[in-house]
Design a protein around this motif. Structure first.
Motif, short mmCIF file in Angstrom:
data_model
loop_
_atom_site.label_atom_id
_atom_site.label_comp_id
_atom_site.label_asym_id
_atom_site.label_seq_id
_atom_site.Cartn_x
_atom_site.Cartn_y
_atom_site.Cartn_z
N SER A 151 0.89 -1.24 0.04
CA SER A 151 -0.08 0.11 0.10
C SER A 151 0.83 1.21 -0.06
N VAL A 152 2.13 1.17 0.77
CA VAL A 152 2.75 2.44 0.59
C VAL A 152 3.60 2.69 -0.67
N THR A 153 4.06 1.36 -1.14
CA THR A 153 4.45 1.52 -2.48
C THR A 153 3.51 2.06 -3.52
N ASP A 154 2.18 1.74 -3.41
CA ASP A 154 0.99 2.11 -4.40
C ASP A 154 1.33 3.71 -4.40
N GLU A 155 1.13 4.20 -2.86
CA GLU A 155 0.97 5.57 -2.68
C GLU A 155 2.29 6.36 -3.20
N LEU A 156 3.48 5.74 -3.29
CA LEU A 156 4.86 6.31 -3.61
C LEU A 156 4.53 6.69 -5.20
N THR A 157 3.92 5.38 -6.00
CA THR A 157 3.97 5.61 -7.38
C THR A 157 2.92 6.51 -7.80
N PHE A 158 1.79 6.75 -7.04
CA PHE A 158 0.94 7.77 -7.43
C PHE A 158 1.21 9.09 -6.97
N VAL A 159 2.30 9.08 -6.18
CA VAL A 159 2.94 10.74 -5.99
C VAL A 159 3.99 10.80 -7.06
N LEU A 160 4.72 9.91 -7.42
CA LEU A 160 6.20 10.19 -8.16
C LEU A 160 5.31 10.06 -9.83
N GLY A 161 4.44 9.11 -10.05
CA GLY A 161 4.28 9.19 -11.49
C GLY A 161 3.80 10.14 -12.06
N PRO A 162 2.76 11.15 -11.55
CA PRO A 162 2.20 11.98 -11.88
C PRO A 162 3.12 13.24 -12.27
N VAL A 163 4.20 13.38 -11.14
CA VAL A 163 5.38 14.45 -11.32
C VAL A 163 6.13 14.03 -12.47
N LEU A 164 6.66 12.94 -12.53
CA LEU A 164 7.47 12.44 -13.85
C LEU A 164 6.58 12.63 -15.26
N ALA A 165 5.26 12.25 -15.24
CA ALA A 165 4.58 12.65 -16.53
C ALA A 165 4.55 14.04 -16.86
N THR A 166 4.23 15.01 -15.69
CA THR A 166 3.77 16.39 -16.25
C THR A 166 5.33 16.92 -16.37
N THR A 167 6.29 16.67 -15.74
CA THR A 167 7.72 17.11 -16.12
C THR A 167 8.12 16.72 -17.57
N LEU A 168 7.91 15.64 -17.89
CA LEU A 168 8.16 15.24 -19.24
C LEU A 168 7.29 15.90 -20.27
N CYS A 169 6.10 15.94 -19.88
CA CYS A 169 5.21 16.62 -20.95
C CYS A 169 5.37 17.88 -21.27
N THR A 170 5.69 18.69 -20.15
CA THR A 170 5.88 20.22 -20.38
C THR A 170 7.45 20.69 -20.56
N THR A 171 8.39 19.68 -20.49
CA THR A 171 9.72 20.33 -20.53
C THR A 171 10.38 19.46 -21.65
N VAL A 172 9.76 18.42 -22.30
CA VAL A 172 10.41 17.55 -23.37
C VAL A 172 9.36 17.48 -24.52
N ALA A 173 8.26 17.04 -24.45
CA ALA A 173 7.24 17.06 -25.60
C ALA A 173 5.97 16.47 -24.98
#
Length: 415
Positions: A150-172
Motif C-alpha cells: 500500500s505504501v508502494t502504491d502511494e509512492l507511485t501515485f505521488v511520483l508518477g504524475p510528477v514524472l509525467a507532467t515534467t516530461l510533457c511540459t519540458t520535453v514534448a
C-alpha cells in the motif's frame, strides 16, 4: 493490542527483491497513463472535455480488463499472461500517441485508449499474490507485506504524475506516454522473468472454480473500495480548485502531498504490527475514521487548515486498504486470489474516475469547496454498506469443519 513485526524480516524473504524492484518500475506507469493521456490529447485537440473523456475510457476499460487478467494469471500463470498484455499495451499506447499527433478522428483515440487501459498489466495484484506464496499464508507477515504494498502504491501515485507532467511540459507533450510505455515494458519483462518467485498454478481437479466476485464478501469490498476511489479522485480535483480559488495554485501539489504523506506514514506504522483484532474489525474502524476525516474537508477556511485536514484524512487511507486486502485474502480460494486483488484495484480506479467527474461538476456549479462533499458522500455510502452487510465479511468455515454427525455442532467461525 498489537506486537511488532519488522519490515526487515519481510524484505529478507528469499527472492523478495528480485520481484520487488522490477515491480516498482512496472507500477510507476499506473499513475502516468491517465495524466499523460490528458496532457497529450489536450495539446493536440485543445479540449479538456475530449482529453478527459479519452482518459476516462482508459480507466473504465482497465476496470473491465483487470479482473480478467487476474483470473487468467491464477489459472495460467503470471508470465503467460504478462507477455501478451505487455505487447498489446505497448502497441496501443504507441498507436494512441501516433493518432493524437496526426490529428486522427476522436473515435480512434477512444479505441486506442480503451485497448491501452484494458491491457495494462496488473503488477500490483501479482506482487501481492507472490507475497502470499513466499510467506506461506502467515497472517503476521502478510499484514506487513500488504502494508508495504500500500505504501508502494502511494509512492507511485505521488511520483508518477510528477514524472509525467515534467516530461510533457519540458520535453514534448507525448513524452509522458512514451516514458509510460518504456517503464511498463522494461519493468514488466524483468518481473515476468522472475518465475522462481511466482505462485504455482493450482487448478481444482475437473474444474477451474468460480470467479472471486461470486463471493458476497468480495462484492461488498468492491463497493467499499469504490468509495475509497471517489476520495482519491475528488481530492485531486478539489485540492487543485481550492488552491486556484485561494490564488495559490502552486500549493496544490503540497496540499495533496500532505494527504498522500499521511497515508504513507500511517500505512508504514499500521503494517509494522500484528493486530489481535480481526481484519473485519480493523476495516470497519479505519473506514469509519476515513469518513470522519472526509467530512471535515469542505469546512476548512484556508489552505493551511485544508492541508492539516488532508493529512489527517490521509492517515486512514492506507490502513483501510491494508485491512481490505488482508480480508479479501481470507474470503476466496487459493486459485482466485490474484483475481480478487484486481477487483479491489479496479474498484479504486473506477471510483477515482467517478469522484473526479462528480467533484468537477460540483465545483463548476457551486464553487471550489463544493467538490469536497464528494469524498464525504462516497466514503459515507461505502461505510453504510460495510456496516449494514458486515456479516458477509466473515470467512466461511472450511468444508471439513462443516462435516458433523449426530448431535455434534460445528465450531463457530471467529470474525
Amino acid at each position: 493490542m498489537a506486537r511488532s513485526f519488522g519490515y526487515g524480516a519481510l524484505l529478507r524473504t528469499p527472492g523478495a527483491w528480485t520481484f520487488l524492484l522490477p515491480a516498482f518500475v512496472a507500477r510507476m506507469p499506473y499513475a502516468m497513463l491517465g495524466l499523460g493521456t490528458v496532457l497529450l490529447v489536450f495539446d493536440t485537440t485543445h479540449s479538456y472535455t475530449t482529453a478527459g473523456a479519452v482518459a476516462a475510457v482508459a480507466s473504465i476499460t482497465q476496470v473491465v480488463g483487470a479482473p480478467l487478467t487476474g483470473r487468467l494469471s491464477d489459472r495460467r500463470g503470471q508470465a503467460v499472461v504478462l507477455l501478451p498484455c505487455l505487447t498489446v499495451h505497448a502497441g496501443s499506447v504507441v498507436t494512441l500517441v501516433v493518432l493524437a499527433l496526426a490529428g486522427a478522428p476522436i473515435w480512434s483515440l477512444f479505441l486506442a485508449a480503451g485497448l491501452a487501459g484494458a491491457s495494462l498489466p496488473q503488477i500490483g495484484a501479482m506482487v501481492r499474490a507472490r507475497w502470499l506464496h513466499a510467506l506461506d499464508g502467515s497472517p503476521e507477515a502478510l499484514s506487513s507485506a500488504f502494508a508495504f504494498e500500500s505504501v508502494t502504491d502511494e509512492l507511485t501515485f505521488v511520483l508518477g504524475p510528477v514524472l509525467a507532467t515534467t516530461l510533457c511540459t519540458t520535453v514534448a507533450p507525448a513524452a509522458g506516454l512514451v516514458a509510460e510505455v518504456v517503464l511498463t515494458v522494461v519493468g514488466g519483462l524483468a518481473f515476468a522473468a522472475q518465475r522462481r518467485t511466482a505462485p504455482p498454478v493450482r487448478l481444482t481437479a475437473g474444474r477451474t472454480g468460480g470467479s472471486a466476485l461470486a463471493k458476497p464478501g468480495v462484492r461488498l469490498l468492491v463497493v467499499a473500495l469504490l468509495g475509497v476511489g471517489t476520495v482519491f479522485g475528488a481530492m485531486q480535483v478539489s485540492v487543485t480548485a481550492a488552491s486556484e480559488a485561494a490564488g495559490q495554485a502552486g500549493l496544490s501539489g503540497l496540499v495533496y502531498g500532505l494527504f498522500a504523506g499521511g497515508s504513507v506514514i500511517a500505512g508504514t506504522a499500521f503494517g509494522a504490527v500484528h493486530w489481535k483484532r480481526s481484519p473485519k474489525f480493523r476495516l470497519l474502524a479505519t473506514y469509519t475514521a476515513l469518513v470522519v476525516g472526509c467530512s471535515t474537508l469542505w469546512a476548512m477556511p484556508n489552505l493551511f487548515a485544508l492541508g492539516v485536514a488532508a493529512f489527517c484524512c490521509g492517515l486512514a487511507i492506507a490502513p483501510t486498504l491494508i485491512s481490505a486486502y488482508t480480508l479479501v485474502e481470507t474470503l476466496v480460494d487459493t486459485g482466485a486470489k490474484t483475481e480478487a486483488f484486481t477487483w479491489l484495484t479496479g474498484a479504486i480506479g473506477l471510483g477515482l474516475a467517478l469522484g473526479s467527474t462528480a467533484a468537477g461538476r460540483l465545483i463548476d456549479s457551486h464553487g471550489a469547496h463544493a467538490g469536497f462533499l464528494v469524498p464525504a458522500v462516497g466514503a459515507g455510502l461505502g461505510l453504510i454498506a460495510l456496516l449494514g452487510l458486515r456479516n458477509m465479511l466473515t470467512p466461511a468455515a472450511p468444508a471439513a469443519s462443516r462435516q458433523v454427525t449426530g448431535s455434534q455442532r460445528p465450531e463457530p467461525v471467529r470474525a
